[in-house]
Design a protein around this motif. Structure first.
Motif, PDB file in Angstrom:
ATOM      1  N   ALA A  68       0.275   4.743  11.686  1.00  0.00           N
ATOM      2  CA  ALA A  68       0.006   3.964  10.479  1.00  0.00           C
ATOM      3  C   ALA A  68      -0.862   4.749   9.503  1.00  0.00           C
ATOM      4  CB  ALA A  68      -0.674   2.643  10.845  1.00  0.00           C
ATOM      5  N   THR A  97      -3.337   0.766   4.485  1.00  0.00           N
ATOM      6  CA  THR A  97      -2.115   0.588   5.269  1.00  0.00           C
ATOM      7  C   THR A  97      -2.428   0.334   6.737  1.00  0.00           C
ATOM      8  OG1 THR A  97      -0.862   2.007   3.757  1.00  0.00           O
ATOM      9  CG2 THR A  97       0.039   1.712   5.971  1.00  0.00           C
ATOM     10  N   VAL A 116       6.582   0.284   8.852  1.00  0.00           N
ATOM     11  CA  VAL A 116       5.790   0.711  10.009  1.00  0.00           C
ATOM     12  C   VAL A 116       6.202  -0.114  11.222  1.00  0.00           C
ATOM     13  CG1 VAL A 116       3.470   1.057  10.927  1.00  0.00           C
ATOM     14  CG2 VAL A 116       3.884   1.296   8.465  1.00  0.00           C
ATOM     15  N   VAL A 126      -0.038  -2.652  -1.433  1.00  0.00           N
ATOM     16  CA  VAL A 126      -1.335  -1.988  -1.363  1.00  0.00           C
ATOM     17  C   VAL A 126      -1.575  -1.217  -2.658  1.00  0.00           C
ATOM     18  CG1 VAL A 126      -1.252  -1.806   1.150  1.00  0.00           C
ATOM     19  CG2 VAL A 126      -0.462   0.109  -0.237  1.00  0.00           C
ATOM     20  N   ALA A 136       1.432   7.021   7.724  1.00  0.00           N
ATOM     21  CA  ALA A 136       2.206   6.273   6.729  1.00  0.00           C
ATOM     22  C   ALA A 136       1.351   5.955   5.507  1.00  0.00           C
ATOM     23  CB  ALA A 136       2.753   4.986   7.348  1.00  0.00           C
ATOM     24  N   GLY A 137       0.099   5.544   5.753  1.00  0.00           N
ATOM     25  CA  GLY A 137      -0.790   5.250   4.634  1.00  0.00           C
ATOM     26  C   GLY A 137      -1.076   6.473   3.790  1.00  0.00           C
ATOM     27  N   ASP A 182      -4.278   1.724  -4.276  1.00  0.00           N
ATOM     28  CA  ASP A 182      -5.374   2.675  -4.084  1.00  0.00           C
ATOM     29  C   ASP A 182      -5.850   3.132  -5.457  1.00  0.00           C
ATOM     30  OD1 ASP A 182      -7.134   4.614  -3.280  1.00  0.00           O
ATOM     31  OD2 ASP A 182      -5.598   6.085  -2.768  1.00  0.00           O
ATOM     32  N   ALA A 224      -1.123  -2.982   9.029  1.00  0.00           N
ATOM     33  CA  ALA A 224      -0.250  -2.681  10.163  1.00  0.00           C
ATOM     34  C   ALA A 224      -0.882  -3.167  11.467  1.00  0.00           C
ATOM     35  CB  ALA A 224       0.030  -1.182  10.232  1.00  0.00           C
ATOM     36  N   ALA A 232       6.575   1.990   3.046  1.00  0.00           N
ATOM     37  CA  ALA A 232       6.451   2.404   4.442  1.00  0.00           C
ATOM     38  C   ALA A 232       6.878   1.255   5.330  1.00  0.00           C
ATOM     39  CB  ALA A 232       5.019   2.822   4.763  1.00  0.00           C
ATOM     40  N   GLU A 262      -0.178   6.467  -0.212  1.00  0.00           N
ATOM     41  CA  GLU A 262      -1.398   6.118  -0.937  1.00  0.00           C
ATOM     42  C   GLU A 262      -1.403   6.611  -2.383  1.00  0.00           C
ATOM     43  OE1 GLU A 262      -4.088   8.074   1.707  1.00  0.00           O
ATOM     44  OE2 GLU A 262      -4.259   9.849   0.459  1.00  0.00           O
ATOM     45  N   ALA A 319      -6.068   5.557   3.367  1.00  0.00           N
ATOM     46  CA  ALA A 319      -5.029   5.115   4.295  1.00  0.00           C
ATOM     47  C   ALA A 319      -5.392   3.824   5.013  1.00  0.00           C
ATOM     48  CB  ALA A 319      -4.740   6.219   5.312  1.00  0.00           C
TER      49      ALA A 319
END
Length: 561
Positions: free
Chosen positions: A178, A157, A215, A10, A181-182, A12, A161, A213, A186, A154
């Motif tokens: 999630a 993520t 998840v 991911v 976690a994001g 950002d 997930a 992460a 991030e 986020a």
């Protein structure tokens, strides 16, 4: 990609200040408006991504995710890589502003409640924060790369997930996990030691690695990193990012509302921190729309003042620079640092003076001529005055971009995914609820008695600060459990105001997060109307936490020893 296997990468790219800069570039070239260097980062690895089956989800699409997706498809075809690229759209509502107003959506300001019509500036960009279900849809339909515009950070993520585990839209606790976690991953190396108060305790900080992460199906997650990479993942590095840019124990998101009160962090082993206890509830009915508009122009220079008599010298410079100030031009002077009482070098006797001139139109600022005025003072102003000869004064004014965070019902958005020659509509959340921040009472005064020693707050506490529009947040926590009760009782709102005199006249909101041993504050209006337009040197409040840690106060000796 060179380390342990991961399923989804991911990226950002869209901080609020970054988005403001991208908005200006998009106006110059409407065909672009995306983050160009994302293409440079991805192209050498297209074949490897396909071979390994690694998905890529990024918001580098900015103002034109369709164009960025098209560029990626062209690159993949040219390289003979059969990658399927999807893009998510519907966040850009600039062309719909008049329609939305006519439909009864005033786009009220997130903090003040004022309608957009009162702003007085025509937005140059207006992008709603979308959730992660468009991303989940794209992945479920077989996309290898998903290019987004303005989704919540986020969501990058949450979407993967939800797709991976097959969650329903009302799996609130799993979605909340999630989301947490994001939020942690991030900002990249923020979770592995970057911008961390305890950086001196991390042995390898030269190039901290990116966080990972893991998840689980119930939303609990482990934060880790590639073993050989620098930095570290500890309870404190994760706490630092958890407290970053939140507005209190209730974290609002387009897909779920995350409740942070019961979140616990547990160290499972080297560079492995488990996050549990996150609970979720339905998201709010509205989402934020980030709008930017040009407020005027500014020019800024830094000059240098040498001790002694620094206050008197700054006063004369203020008067000389501000003499015959034209109508519509405003000046702001910010001394940076103080001269050492017994300077060991000339630079320890030097104070920077930042001079900023702002005006509503460029002509007034050009007529004022700040650079020319500064240059004319060499022979007629204070002793010890100089500019940095390696940085020529810049005469050209630059635009000031203002920020308006408006609220819009999620049901008013046209959230859509485009993959190949098909389009998929993403419905608004079926269940929503308005959840406000809890009200936490001020602590009882610190008990008297026991030996204390004056020491910086940072000797017993870590801190992390950030920005949300015109507000700065700061979370202060005790890495040592013994210090929690003292920290909680000491850091009242009144004590924070004493430590930060610049909070006079501003609204301060205080919360406690006992499971994290943290006190959290929102400093409303410290950043003016937003990082892209305020005149502070620390434009987006990143140093507020360390500033607080430098403040001396009486600390129990037992905590210091």
């Amino acid at each position: 990609m060179a380390g342990d296997p991961v399923d989804v990468l991911v990226g950002d790219y869209l901080a609020e200040v970054t988005l403001a800069a991208l908005a200006a570039r998009h106006r110059q070239d409407p065909g672009k408006g995306y983050v160009d260097y994302f293409l440079d980062q991805l192209r050498p690895h297209l074949a490897t991504l396909k071979r390994r089956g690694v998905k890529v989800v990024a918001n580098a699409g900015g103002f034109n995710p369709a164009a960025l997706a098209g560029e990626l498809r062209g690159m993949a075809a040219a390289d003979g890589v059969p990658l399927r690229v999807a893009h998510v759209e519907g966040d850009n509502v600039l062309a719909r502003l008049d329609e939305l107003a006519a439909d009864g959506h005033p786009l009220t300001h997130l903090d003040t409640g004022a309608p957009l019509a009162e702003w007085g500036h025509r937005p140059l960009a207006a992008n709603a924060y979308l959730g992660g279900w468009g991303i989940a849809t794209a992945l479920a339909e077989g996309a290898d790369v998903v290019v987004c515009g303005r989704v919540t950070d986020a969501s990058l993520t949450v979407g993967p997930a939800a797709w991976w585990h097959g969650w329903r839209r009302d799996d609130w606790d799993a979605l909340a996990g999630a989301l947490l976690a994001g939020h942690i991953i991030e900002c990249g190396a923020h979770a592995t030691g970057g911008n961390f108060s305890g950086f001196t305790r991390i042995p390898d900080m030269l190039v901290p690695g990116f966080p990972i992460a893991e998840v689980a199906a119930d939303g609990t997650a482990v934060i880790t990193k590639h073993g050989p990479d620098g930095g570290a993942v500890t309870v404190d590095t994760v706490t630092a990012q958890l407290l970053y840019e939140i507005q209190g124990p209730v974290y609002l998101n387009s897909d779920v509302t995350l409740h942070l009160d019961e979140v616990e962090l547990t160290e499972e082993g080297p560079d492995r921190v488990r996050m549990s206890g996150a609970t979720g509830s339905p998201p709010p009915p509205t989402t934020k729309v980030a709008m930017f508009g040009q407020l005027g122009y500014q020019t800024v220079h830094t000059v240098y003042v040498t001790a002694p008599d620094v206050p008197a010298k700054v006063a004369l410079l203020r008067a000389q620079i501000g003499r015959d100030l034209p109508d519509g031009v405003e000046l702001e002077f910010t001394p940076i640092g103080t001269a050492a009482p017994d300077p060991a070098s000339q630079w320890e006797a030097t104070v920077g003076l930042r001079v900023m001139a702002t005006a509503g139109d460029r002509e007034a600022l050009d007529a004022f001529g700040l650079a020319t005025r500064l240059g004319s003072l060499y022979l007629q102003s204070i002793p010890g005055f100089f500019l940095d000869g390696a940085v020529p004064p810049r005469a050209t004014a630059r635009p000031v971009i203002g920020y308006w965070p408006g609220l819009l019902p999620q049901s008013a958005l046209a959230h859509r995914v485009v993959l190949d020659d098909r389009a998929f509509d993403v419905p608004a959340p079926p269940d929503t609820a308005l959840t406000g921040q809890p009200a936490h009472p001020e602590p009882e005064p610190v008990p008297t008695g026991g030996a204390t020693r004056t020491a910086p707050l940072g000797d017993v506490a870590y801190a992390r600060s950030g920005d949300k529009g015109g507000n700065s947040n700061v979370g202060i926590w005790a890495p040592d459990p013994r210090a929690w009760e003292w920290l909680r009782a000491t850091l009242s709102t009144a004590e924070l105001r004493r430590l930060m005199p610049e909070l006079a006249g501003l609204d301060v909101v205080r919360h406690e997060l006992p499971k994290l041993r943290a006190v959290h504050f929102v400093l409303r209006g410290l950043l003016g109307t937003g990082g892209s337009s305020n005149t502070r040197v620390d434009q987006i409040g990143k140093a507020v936490g360390e500033y607080l840690r430098s403040k001396p106060l009486p600390v129990p000796v037992e905590l210091l020893d």
